[in-house]
Design an enzyme around this catalytic site. Structure first.
Site, PDB file in Angstrom:
ATOM      1  N   SER A 133      25.394  63.177 -32.027  1.00 14.05           N
ATOM      2  CA  SER A 133      26.092  64.411 -32.379  1.00 14.05           C
ATOM      3  C   SER A 133      27.560  64.252 -32.034  1.00 14.05           C
ATOM      4  O   SER A 133      28.013  63.183 -31.593  1.00 14.05           O
ATOM      5  CB  SER A 133      25.498  65.603 -31.616  1.00 14.05           C
ATOM      6  OG  SER A 133      25.756  65.470 -30.229  1.00 14.05           O
ATOM      7  N   LYS A 134      28.313  65.326 -32.220  1.00 16.92           N
ATOM      8  CA  LYS A 134      29.748  65.299 -31.975  1.00 16.92           C
ATOM      9  C   LYS A 134      30.095  64.900 -30.545  1.00 16.92           C
ATOM     10  O   LYS A 134      31.153  64.338 -30.287  1.00 16.92           O
ATOM     11  CB  LYS A 134      30.360  66.669 -32.290  1.00 16.92           C
ATOM     12  CG  LYS A 134      30.652  66.891 -33.767  1.00 16.92           C
ATOM     13  CD  LYS A 134      31.794  65.999 -34.227  1.00 16.92           C
ATOM     14  CE  LYS A 134      32.178  66.306 -35.675  1.00 16.92           C
ATOM     15  NZ  LYS A 134      33.247  65.386 -36.150  1.00 16.92           N
ATOM     16  N   ARG A 135      29.206  65.208 -29.613  1.00 18.33           N
ATOM     17  CA  ARG A 135      29.532  64.892 -28.215  1.00 18.33           C
ATOM     18  C   ARG A 135      29.593  63.380 -27.975  1.00 18.33           C
ATOM     19  O   ARG A 135      30.121  62.924 -26.970  1.00 18.33           O
ATOM     20  CB  ARG A 135      28.508  65.529 -27.269  1.00 18.33           C
ATOM     21  CG  ARG A 135      27.124  64.928 -27.336  1.00 18.33           C
ATOM     22  CD  ARG A 135      26.181  65.566 -26.316  1.00 18.33           C
ATOM     23  NE  ARG A 135      24.836  65.043 -26.422  1.00 18.33           N
ATOM     24  CZ  ARG A 135      23.920  65.484 -27.255  1.00 18.33           C
ATOM     25  NH1 ARG A 135      24.225  66.479 -28.089  1.00 18.33           N
ATOM     26  NH2 ARG A 135      22.711  64.958 -27.300  1.00 18.33           N
TER      27      ARG A 135
END
Length: 489
Positions: free
Chosen positions: A252-254
């Protein structure tokens, strides 16, 4: 194998992310390996979140990766339309057909009623699935509700018995129909659910193989029931592992960039990204890692896909990028670098024409240290610009030392007298000055590097001097002496 028809069906609620790109790649490789057809279908039924901008973003991502499609947006084909929002009437007609044939029925239960039943079951400590309340309605009761235009969904009637399929990645999978509730295929607002629309479209488009992520395994039994109900040939299914971050959680974006277009902007080559993505969950059966696109096509087989989740490792991606950069011909590498140099206002069209010999020699010198395209500029700016910003730590350590101004003057004078200015002659001159002035050669080499490049680290100094050239090297040594003097004042 007869020519397969596969599809990539992204939802335009975001740009092309890494997981979607890997799925598209596996479908593309499979189609190209066996002379098949790749269909691109845009599943844009989420009106609130879909947009034309996202569609173009997905297309741009596929184009950057070099994944061309044979049917779909911008191309057309015999099985269109290729936007799911333009096929809704077909989906609704199929739902009506399933009701008429007894495979589905109208459900008039309200969301509030369903919620109350679910909560009651949970409070009693049991699980809940739809209890077929509306399946038991008589024809008269249905007719009354239809006359009154009571809002209703359409539910598929799940038959008894086991649902089995042989997944091309995971092997035999079986689920008892008793564990499935009668699932909704058409909502009360007339919008088809994913289960109905994907089966309707895949069947009409004659898709022979469905290659998609593991998160769809739970959907497959329901879709198999729909295929059986409409009498359509069942495609083969291959569910590929999910991509995880280094923390073993879903990417994901993290974890950093997830859109492939972000990686394009970060200096990655599409060849490297394709090579990297292909090996996320697939193995050619041997230890070779670096593949060209054609080599991947020749080696790819669904049987090589692993059942375990793959981990996205940015360091490994950087390594692949470095390998593919090293394999680029100088003229091709120059073309890839031109936009980056232009953005920094350091591009000279002559680099690919009359100055190509010098330019290509500089690129070859920088290649071993370059992991991304931007590295050629950040690590080699001193070749292309005479405006240097000294690294302060390096300057204090190597320039601002006792006697260094005099040493650099002596170096400048020695270099000016060389009959030829190349790596061998400049090294000999520097070492001769070091011996004459009774100073370690390494001390002068570090100082010259900072004076000429502004940095404490660079490729081999004497190769650097030869490419920077005599006049520019002498000018930079003079500037360094002035810097030392001004710093001492």
């Amino acid at each position: 194998m007869s020519a397969p028809r596969v599809r990539f069906a992204p939802s335009p609620t975001g740009y092309l992310h890494v997981g979607g790109a890997r799925t598209a790649l596996f479908n593309w490789l499979f189609a190209r390996r066996y002379g098949g057809v790749l269909v691109l279908r845009i599943e844009d039924t989420d009106v609130q979140r879909s947009s034309n901008e996202m569609v173009e973003g997905i297309l741009d991502g596929l184009r950057w990766l070099g994944l061309d499609w044979d049917e779909g947006p911008k191309i057309g084909g015999s099985y269109g339309p290729y936007f799911q929002s333009q096929r809704l009437d077909r989906h609704r007609a199929l739902a009506s057909r399933l009701v008429a044939e007894g495979h589905a029925y109208y459900c008039y239960c309200t969301p509030e009623e369903l919620k109350a039943k679910r909560e009651a079951a949970e409070q009693s400590g049991g699980g809940w699935k739809y209890d077929r309340t509306c399946c038991r309605l008589t024809r008269t009761e249905v007719a009354v509700r239809e006359r009154d235009r009571t809002p209703r969904a359409v539910r598929f009637r799940v038959p008894d018995g086991a649902i089995r399929f042989d997944d091309l990645v995971h092997g035999p999978i079986e689920l008892e129909g008793a564990n499935l509730e009668d699932f909704v295929i058409l909502r009360s607002d007339g919008q088809p659910t994913y289960q109905l629309s994907v089966v309707a479209d895949d069947a009409e488009m004659a898709i022979t193989h469905v290659v998609r992520g593991d998160d769809h395994i739970s959907n497959t039994p329901k879709q198999i029931l729909l295929y059986d109900a409409i009498g359509a040939p069942l495609p083969r299914f291959a569910h590929v592992p999910l991509i995880l971050g280094a923390d073993k959680k879903r990417l994901s974006k993290r974890h950093g960039a997830t859109s492939v277009t972000e990686y394009a902007g970060q200096g990655y080559l599409p060849e490297a990204m394709v090579n990297f993505l292909a090996l996320l969950g697939w193995s050619p059966g041997h230890d070779k890692e670096v593949f060209s696109r054609n080599e991947l096509v020749s080696a790819f087989a669904l049987e090589g896909i692993s059942g375990g989740n793959a981990v996205f490792n940015t360091d490994k991606l950087d390594w692949f990028n470095q390998q593919h950069i090293a394999r680029l011909a100088p003229d091709e590498l120059g073309l890839r670098l031109a936009p980056i140099f232009e953005a920094a206002q350091l591009w000279d069209p002559g680099y690919l024409v009359e100055r190509h010999a010098w330019f290509f020699a500089v690129l070859e010198l920088l290649k071993p240290r370059a992991r991304r395209l931007e590295d050629f500029l950040t690590q080699g700016r001193f070749f292309f610009s005479d405006v240097l910003d000294y690294d302060i730590t390096a300057a204090q350590k190597h320039l601002l030392t006792d006697g260094m101004a005099g040493h650099l003057r002596a170096i400048e004078a020695a270099l000016s007298e060389l009959p030829s200015f190349d790596a061998t002659s400049t090294e000999a001159a520097v070492r001769a000055v070091a011996e004459a002035r009774e100073v370690k050669a390494a001390t002068l080499i570090h100082a010259i590097r900072v004076a000429v490049t502004g940095k404490a680290v660079s490729p081999g100094l004497f190769e650097v001097l030869a490419l920077v050239g005599r006049a520019r090297t002498r000018a930079r040594l003079t500037t360094a002496v002035q810097y030392i003097s001004s710093s001492r004042a």
